[in-house]
Design a protein around this motif. Structure first.
Motif, mmCIF file in Angstrom:
data_model
loop_
_atom_site.group_PDB
_atom_site.id
_atom_site.type_symbol
_atom_site.label_atom_id
_atom_site.label_comp_id
_atom_site.label_asym_id
_atom_site.label_seq_id
_atom_site.Cartn_x
_atom_site.Cartn_y
_atom_site.Cartn_z
ATOM 1 N N LYS A 87 0.810 -1.228 0.000
ATOM 2 C CA LYS A 87 0.000 0.000 0.000
ATOM 3 C C LYS A 87 0.840 1.274 0.000
ATOM 4 O O LYS A 87 0.307 2.361 -0.160
ATOM 5 N N SER A 137 -7.949 -0.824 3.674
ATOM 6 C CA SER A 137 -8.536 -0.779 2.344
ATOM 7 C C SER A 137 -7.451 -1.097 1.303
ATOM 8 O O SER A 137 -6.290 -0.710 1.472
ATOM 9 N N ASN A 190 -6.006 -0.182 -1.431
ATOM 10 C CA ASN A 190 -5.613 0.860 -2.386
ATOM 11 C C ASN A 190 -4.251 1.393 -1.964
ATOM 12 O O ASN A 190 -3.825 1.163 -0.833
ATOM 13 N N SER A 241 -10.482 4.378 -2.250
ATOM 14 C CA SER A 241 -10.650 2.977 -1.833
ATOM 15 C C SER A 241 -11.407 2.181 -2.904
ATOM 16 O O SER A 241 -12.242 2.730 -3.612
ATOM 17 N N GLU A 292 -15.879 3.302 3.968
ATOM 18 C CA GLU A 292 -15.307 2.582 5.093
ATOM 19 C C GLU A 292 -16.183 2.665 6.351
ATOM 20 O O GLU A 292 -16.965 3.595 6.516
ATOM 21 N N HIS A 342 -6.552 12.314 1.350
ATOM 22 C CA HIS A 342 -7.013 10.938 1.458
ATOM 23 C C HIS A 342 -8.095 10.743 0.411
ATOM 24 O O HIS A 342 -8.734 11.692 0.008
HETATM 25 MG MG MG Z 1 -8.023 3.346 3.746
#
Ligand code: MG
Ligand code: TXA
Length: 313
Positions: A44, A131, A133, A139, A166, A220
């Motif tokens: 990630k 997640s 990604n 995500s 999420e 994010h």
């Molecule tokens: Mg995440």
């Protein structure tokens, strides 16, 4: 893509595999395999100070990994598990500091997806999974999204995620008094949590910025081209001029992104729309803010939109 049996085999021998949940796809490793846990962070490109959520198949299993399992944790689990709620509780020694970034608490969640629940029951070891990604990016809500974001990672295809954003994260503390803190809003509403615990005296805390929660790191859920949130009415030309001035760029075109009015439908499609829009030939994405988006039920969506966007006009 891989089958359930292949996913189990990869996990058993210390590998990572992408698994479906009702919220977003996770990049999973068995919590007893340190090399696999490290591989999650490497894959990630995620900093080690960002703790992972541990996935279990039941409250009974979750209890085995907590130093303390207060009655309110049981009530929240009874009401919202399997489902999009993560409980942060004091951890015990079975949880490696690698998972919790050295914190003495652990985030636990029982996901509502038959394929992943089946794996969890078969292996009998919880799965740490963020997640699936690259850190900071959008995500994944389909197996295809994972394949695009993390090529080379095996994915167990469980269809499109039903919830789409999420989990809600709450920290439960009992000392010096019962306290519940919202660390990340999600589709289990904050109001529902309070209602469920109406027979308890609880101090509720919302959004303490000092505690690390996802996206408290500013950028994010970012799409591949900038997202601009448009709160005013203006002509395309004025919008372009304004974006160029504020971002000090020379953009000449944009694509409009739309979201359905129902909050749960909007959550379900948010990340796929951001991804689709991010692939277009235009320079940036515009989401026009509509009155229905300002309702309380949209709070978890706003949390993501603010962090995914580069500018608000
Ligand atoms: Mg995440
Ligand atoms: O829906 C979800 O929660 C998805 C699926 C895969 O289950 N997972 C997910 O994981 O969103 P991730 O890693 O993208 O976000 C987890 C966040 C971390 O960034 C961290 O802020 C918070 O959960 N977290 C985990 N453990 C924590 C702890 N002990 N204390 C405070 N925050 C914690």
């Amino acid at each position: 893509m891989c089958s359930e049996d292949q996913a189990i085999e990869i996990l058993n021998r210390g590998g990572v595999v992408a698994i479906p949940t009702e919220t977003v796809y996770g990049l999973a490793a068995q919590i007893d395999k340190p090399e696999a846990l490290k591989k999650i962070f490497q894959t990630k490109e995620r900093p080690f100070f960002d703790p992972l959520i541990v996935h279990v198949y039941s409250a009974q299993q979750a209890k085995d990994y907590c130093d303390e399992w207060p009655p309110v944790a049981q009530i929240l689990a009874d009401n919202f598990w399997p489902g999009p709620l993560t409980l942060v509780l004091p951890k015990n020694e079975k949880i490696s500091p690698l998972i919790t970034a050295g914190l003495d608490t652990v985030g636990l969640r029982c996901p509502r997806h038959e394929k992943t629940l089946s794996i969890l029951r078969k292996i009998q070891i919880p799965l740490a999974a963020p997640s699936a990604n690259k850190f900071g990016k959008t995500s994944p809500t389909s197996a295809q999204h994972v394949a695009e974001s993390l090529p080379g990672i095996q994915v167990l295809d469980g269809g499109e995620c039903e919830v789409g954003i999420e989990s809600t994260i709450v920290a439960v503390k009992t000392e010096p008094q019962l306290q519940i803190e919202l660390l990340r809003p999600g589709m289990v509403p904050w109001g529902e949590i309070k209602k469920t615990l109406k027979n308890y005296t609880v101090e509720y805390i919302e959004g303490n910025k000092e505690i690390l929660a996802p996206g408290s790191l500013d950028d994010h859920y970012m799409p591949d081209i900038p997202l601009v949130l448009l709160e005013q009415n203006m002509s395309d030309k004025t919008l372009l001029d304004s974006v160029n001035k504020k971002l000090k760029l020379h953009f000449s075109s944009f694509v409009n992104m739309d979201l359905p009015e129902e909050n749960y439908m909007a959550a379900r499609v948010l990340y796929s729309r951001l991804r689709e829009a991010g692939k277009c030939k235009e320079d940036f994405i515009v989401l026009k803010v509509k009155p229905f988006m300002l309702e309380e039920a949209w709070a978890p969506l706003w949390d993501r939109l603010k962090k995914a966007s580069s500018l608000k006009i």
